[in-house]
Design a protein around this motif. Structure first.
Motif, PDB file in Angstrom:
ATOM      1  N   CYS A   1      14.254   5.118  17.593  1.00 20.21           N
ATOM      2  CA  CYS A   1      15.531   4.588  17.814  1.00 20.21           C
ATOM      3  C   CYS A   1      16.434   5.431  18.536  1.00 20.21           C
ATOM      4  O   CYS A   1      16.029   6.625  18.993  1.00 20.21           O
ATOM      5  N   GLY A   2      17.446   4.702  19.207  1.00 18.33           N
ATOM      6  CA  GLY A   2      18.346   5.447  19.710  1.00 18.33           C
ATOM      7  C   GLY A   2      19.872   4.681  19.696  1.00 18.33           C
ATOM      8  O   GLY A   2      19.756   3.701  19.262  1.00 18.33           O
ATOM      9  N   SER A   3      20.719   5.425  19.710  1.00 15.59           N
ATOM     10  CA  SER A   3      22.101   4.786  19.524  1.00 15.59           C
ATOM     11  C   SER A   3      23.391   5.316  20.433  1.00 15.59           C
ATOM     12  O   SER A   3      23.491   6.147  20.880  1.00 15.59           O
ATOM     13  N   MET A   4      24.486   4.275  20.333  1.00 14.23           N
ATOM     14  CA  MET A   4      25.781   4.938  20.938  1.00 14.23           C
ATOM     15  C   MET A   4      26.845   4.493  19.966  1.00 14.23           C
ATOM     16  O   MET A   4      26.699   3.574  19.400  1.00 14.23           O
TER      17      MET A   4
ATOM     18  N   LEU B   1      27.163  18.855  48.595  1.00 10.13           N
ATOM     19  CA  LEU B   1      26.129  19.838  48.605  1.00 10.13           C
ATOM     20  C   LEU B   1      25.572  19.856  47.392  1.00 10.13           C
ATOM     21  O   LEU B   1      26.198  20.149  46.431  1.00 10.13           O
ATOM     22  N   ALA B   2      24.217  19.503  47.412  1.00 10.90           N
ATOM     23  CA  ALA B   2      23.411  19.620  46.096  1.00 10.90           C
ATOM     24  C   ALA B   2      22.799  20.850  45.674  1.00 10.90           C
ATOM     25  O   ALA B   2      22.171  21.518  46.769  1.00 10.90           O
ATOM     26  N   ILE B   3      22.951  21.172  44.626  1.00  9.81           N
ATOM     27  CA  ILE B   3      22.124  22.210  43.947  1.00  9.81           C
ATOM     28  C   ILE B   3      21.274  21.957  43.153  1.00  9.81           C
ATOM     29  O   ILE B   3      21.329  20.945  42.004  1.00  9.81           O
ATOM     30  N   PRO B   4      19.829  22.362  43.030  1.00  8.38           N
ATOM     31  CA  PRO B   4      18.862  21.860  41.919  1.00  8.38           C
ATOM     32  C   PRO B   4      19.254  21.766  40.586  1.00  8.38           C
ATOM     33  O   PRO B   4      19.639  22.809  39.987  1.00  8.38           O
ATOM     34  N   ALA B   5      19.274  20.607  40.103  1.00  6.82           N
ATOM     35  CA  ALA B   5      19.636  20.450  38.852  1.00  6.82           C
ATOM     36  C   ALA B   5      18.417  20.738  37.597  1.00  6.82           C
ATOM     37  O   ALA B   5      17.321  20.721  37.989  1.00  6.82           O
ATOM     38  N   THR B   6      18.815  21.239  36.637  1.00  3.13           N
ATOM     39  CA  THR B   6      17.895  21.404  35.457  1.00  3.13           C
ATOM     40  C   THR B   6      17.520  20.204  34.747  1.00  3.13           C
ATOM     41  O   THR B   6      18.406  19.433  34.249  1.00  3.13           O
ATOM     42  N   ALA B   7      16.310  19.886  34.399  1.00  2.65           N
ATOM     43  CA  ALA B   7      16.150  18.975  33.839  1.00  2.65           C
ATOM     44  C   ALA B   7      16.390  18.678  32.449  1.00  2.65           C
ATOM     45  O   ALA B   7      16.103  19.823  31.597  1.00  2.65           O
ATOM     46  N   ALA B   8      17.051  17.647  31.976  1.00  5.13           N
ATOM     47  CA  ALA B   8      17.653  17.603  30.568  1.00  5.13           C
ATOM     48  C   ALA B   8      16.522  16.977  29.855  1.00  5.13           C
ATOM     49  O   ALA B   8      15.893  15.980  30.130  1.00  5.13           O
ATOM     50  N   GLU B   9      16.542  17.332  28.542  1.00 11.72           N
ATOM     51  CA  GLU B   9      15.699  16.783  27.365  1.00 11.72           C
ATOM     52  C   GLU B   9      16.418  15.225  27.197  1.00 11.72           C
ATOM     53  O   GLU B   9      17.376  15.005  26.927  1.00 11.72           O
ATOM     54  N   THR B  10      15.355  14.526  27.232  1.00 11.40           N
ATOM     55  CA  THR B  10      15.786  12.884  27.075  1.00 11.40           C
ATOM     56  C   THR B  10      15.280  12.332  25.461  1.00 11.40           C
ATOM     57  O   THR B  10      14.574  12.836  25.053  1.00 11.40           O
ATOM     58  N   GLN B  11      16.267  11.642  25.146  1.00 12.64           N
ATOM     59  CA  GLN B  11      15.946  10.959  23.726  1.00 12.64           C
ATOM     60  C   GLN B  11      14.645   9.962  23.859  1.00 12.64           C
ATOM     61  O   GLN B  11      14.440   9.436  25.102  1.00 12.64           O
ATOM     62  N   ALA B  12      14.012   9.581  22.793  1.00 13.27           N
ATOM     63  CA  ALA B  12      13.100   8.515  22.818  1.00 13.27           C
ATOM     64  C   ALA B  12      13.709   7.317  23.447  1.00 13.27           C
ATOM     65  O   ALA B  12      12.914   6.519  24.241  1.00 13.27           O
ATOM     66  N   ILE B  13      14.822   6.732  22.807  1.00 10.83           N
ATOM     67  CA  ILE B  13      15.468   5.562  23.204  1.00 10.83           C
ATOM     68  C   ILE B  13      16.813   5.834  23.830  1.00 10.83           C
ATOM     69  O   ILE B  13      17.429   6.520  22.818  1.00 10.83           O
ATOM     70  N   ARG B  14      17.106   5.368  24.977  1.00  8.87           N
ATOM     71  CA  ARG B  14      18.645   5.649  25.257  1.00  8.87           C
ATOM     72  C   ARG B  14      19.389   4.330  25.303  1.00  8.87           C
ATOM     73  O   ARG B  14      18.955   3.130  25.707  1.00  8.87           O
ATOM     74  N   VAL B  15      20.532   4.423  24.824  1.00  3.27           N
ATOM     75  CA  VAL B  15      21.367   3.305  24.796  1.00  3.27           C
ATOM     76  C   VAL B  15      22.812   3.642  25.580  1.00  3.27           C
ATOM     77  O   VAL B  15      23.458   4.945  24.959  1.00  3.27           O
ATOM     78  N   SER B  16      23.115   2.856  26.433  1.00  2.00           N
ATOM     79  CA  SER B  16      24.376   2.956  26.917  1.00  2.00           C
ATOM     80  C   SER B  16      25.227   1.573  27.337  1.00  2.00           C
ATOM     81  O   SER B  16      24.488   0.358  27.174  1.00  2.00           O
ATOM     82  N   SER B  17      26.359   1.624  27.589  1.00  2.00           N
ATOM     83  CA  SER B  17      27.064   0.409  27.617  1.00  2.00           C
ATOM     84  C   SER B  17      27.632   0.290  29.327  1.00  2.00           C
ATOM     85  O   SER B  17      28.251   1.299  29.763  1.00  2.00           O
ATOM     86  N   TYR B  18      27.514  -0.835  29.921  1.00  2.00           N
ATOM     87  CA  TYR B  18      28.032  -0.906  31.345  1.00  2.00           C
ATOM     88  C   TYR B  18      29.538  -0.470  31.495  1.00  2.00           C
ATOM     89  O   TYR B  18      29.846   0.051  32.340  1.00  2.00           O
ATOM     90  N   LYS B  19      30.360  -0.931  30.382  1.00  2.00           N
ATOM     91  CA  LYS B  19      31.824  -0.512  30.402  1.00  2.00           C
ATOM     92  C   LYS B  19      32.226   0.726  29.779  1.00  2.00           C
ATOM     93  O   LYS B  19      33.498   0.928  29.519  1.00  2.00           O
ATOM     94  N   GLY B  20      31.389   1.331  29.446  1.00  2.00           N
ATOM     95  CA  GLY B  20      31.418   2.735  28.862  1.00  2.00           C
ATOM     96  C   GLY B  20      31.537   2.615  27.156  1.00  2.00           C
ATOM     97  O   GLY B  20      31.292   1.648  26.695  1.00  2.00           O
ATOM     98  N   SER B  21      32.212   3.745  26.626  1.00  2.00           N
ATOM     99  CA  SER B  21      32.340   3.639  25.050  1.00  2.00           C
ATOM    100  C   SER B  21      33.565   3.158  24.628  1.00  2.00           C
ATOM    101  O   SER B  21      33.544   2.971  23.402  1.00  2.00           O
ATOM    102  N   THR B  22      34.445   2.627  25.386  1.00  2.00           N
ATOM    103  CA  THR B  22      35.719   1.849  24.967  1.00  2.00           C
ATOM    104  C   THR B  22      36.012   0.616  25.252  1.00  2.00           C
ATOM    105  O   THR B  22      35.654   0.393  26.716  1.00  2.00           O
ATOM    106  N   LEU B  23      36.133  -0.365  24.543  1.00  2.00           N
ATOM    107  CA  LEU B  23      36.377  -1.645  24.924  1.00  2.00           C
ATOM    108  C   LEU B  23      37.389  -2.151  24.346  1.00  2.00           C
ATOM    109  O   LEU B  23      38.217  -1.614  23.259  1.00  2.00           O
ATOM    110  N   GLU B  24      38.038  -3.266  24.924  1.00  2.00           N
ATOM    111  CA  GLU B  24      39.306  -4.120  24.530  1.00  2.00           C
ATOM    112  C   GLU B  24      38.911  -4.997  23.593  1.00  2.00           C
ATOM    113  O   GLU B  24      37.618  -5.857  23.836  1.00  2.00           O
TER     114      GLU B  24
END
Length: 257
Positions: A100-103, A21-44
């Motif tokens: 720039c953007g970072s993680m 059951l979806a409730i309308p979401a509030t638009a979030a402020e976005t960074q100029a550049i987004r950086v993320s990792s497929y496997k999340g923030s923790t790696l082996e």
């Protein structure tokens, strides 16, 4: 071609599905550049993870604050983080305008336990076909951008859930199983999902997205402005390609979570 393949090829598109059951979401402020990792923030140590950098359609330079801990490599048009030693490193992407953007990536001695798909006659992995999956995400985000909605960052949980479902080689939606896969992967909210199945493995990313663009229900799910993250699964087996897209809908409910 076997009768089974003919039936699968004849049923390329499946009904679009929105869970919860979806409730309308509030638009979030976005960074100029987004950086993320497929496997999340923790790696082996020794693990490699594709980096998702947006907005798309821009050339980026990517650096690591600690290359001895996490190195970065460019593979074709993609960037990959390579875990070298225990510790943390900040990964930063720059464009030609100086934005720039970072993680932060943390490298541990052991990887967190990963959700495994049920056995289905082949040794499928949740990290299979990453290059195809990354290209599907790029094409989906381009489609969203072209239609005036925000691009989506990658959710590791939804990546795992989508791949777990594609590994089962479904040819139509299985709502309870999809919902359970999302919950098992750690995604706590409702979501929308698209599925497409086709004969052949060439140009899989473009074919999958084209199928969804050309199906009104799938297209609406793909450009849903309520969504705030994405995961994609791709399995290729016996000459047939199975593709899943999960898009997260915050402030909605997955009754299996």
């Amino acid at each position: 071609m076997t009768n089974m393949k003919k039936r699968i090829a004849a049923a390329l598109t499946a009904a679009t599905l929105t869970i919860g059951l979806a409730i309308p979401a509030t638009a979030a402020e976005t960074q100029a550049i987004r950086v993320s990792s497929y496997k999340g923030s923790t790696l082996e140590m020794g693990e490699r993870s594709g980096l998702i950098i947006g907005p798309i359609g821009t050339d980026y330079t990517v650096i690591s604050s600690s290359p001895d801990i996490v190195a970065v490599e460019q593979v074709l048009t993609f960037w990959v983080a390579v875990a070298k030693a225990e510790g943390t490193a900040e990964i930063t992407a720059f464009n030609s305008a100086g934005e720039c953007g970072s993680m932060t990536l943390t490298v541990g001695s052991t990887a967190p336990a990963a959700l495994e798909a049920p056995a289905s006659g082949n040794r499928a992995s949740l990290t299979d076909n990453m290059e195809i999956r990354q290209e599907i995400i790029r094409l989906i985000n381009q489609t969203r951008k072209d239609n005036g909605v925000s691009e989506l960052p990658v959710s590791e949980a939804l990546m795992n859930a989508a791949q777990a479902c594609s590994n089962r080689r479904y040819t139509w939606h299985h709502a309870p199983e999809e919902s359970q896969a999302a919950a098992d992967a750690g995604y706590p909210y409702g979501f929308g999902s698209n599925l497409t199945v086709f004969t052949g493995t060439a140009d899989a990313a473009q074919r999958a997205v084209n199928n969804w663009i050309n199906s009104p229900g799938h297209f609406e799910t793909m450009i849903d402005p309520r969504c705030d993250c994405i995961g994609v699964g791709v399995t290729q087996y016996d000459g047939i390609t199975y593709c899943y897209m999960f898009v997260g809908i915050p402030n909605s409910v997955n009754f299996y979570a």
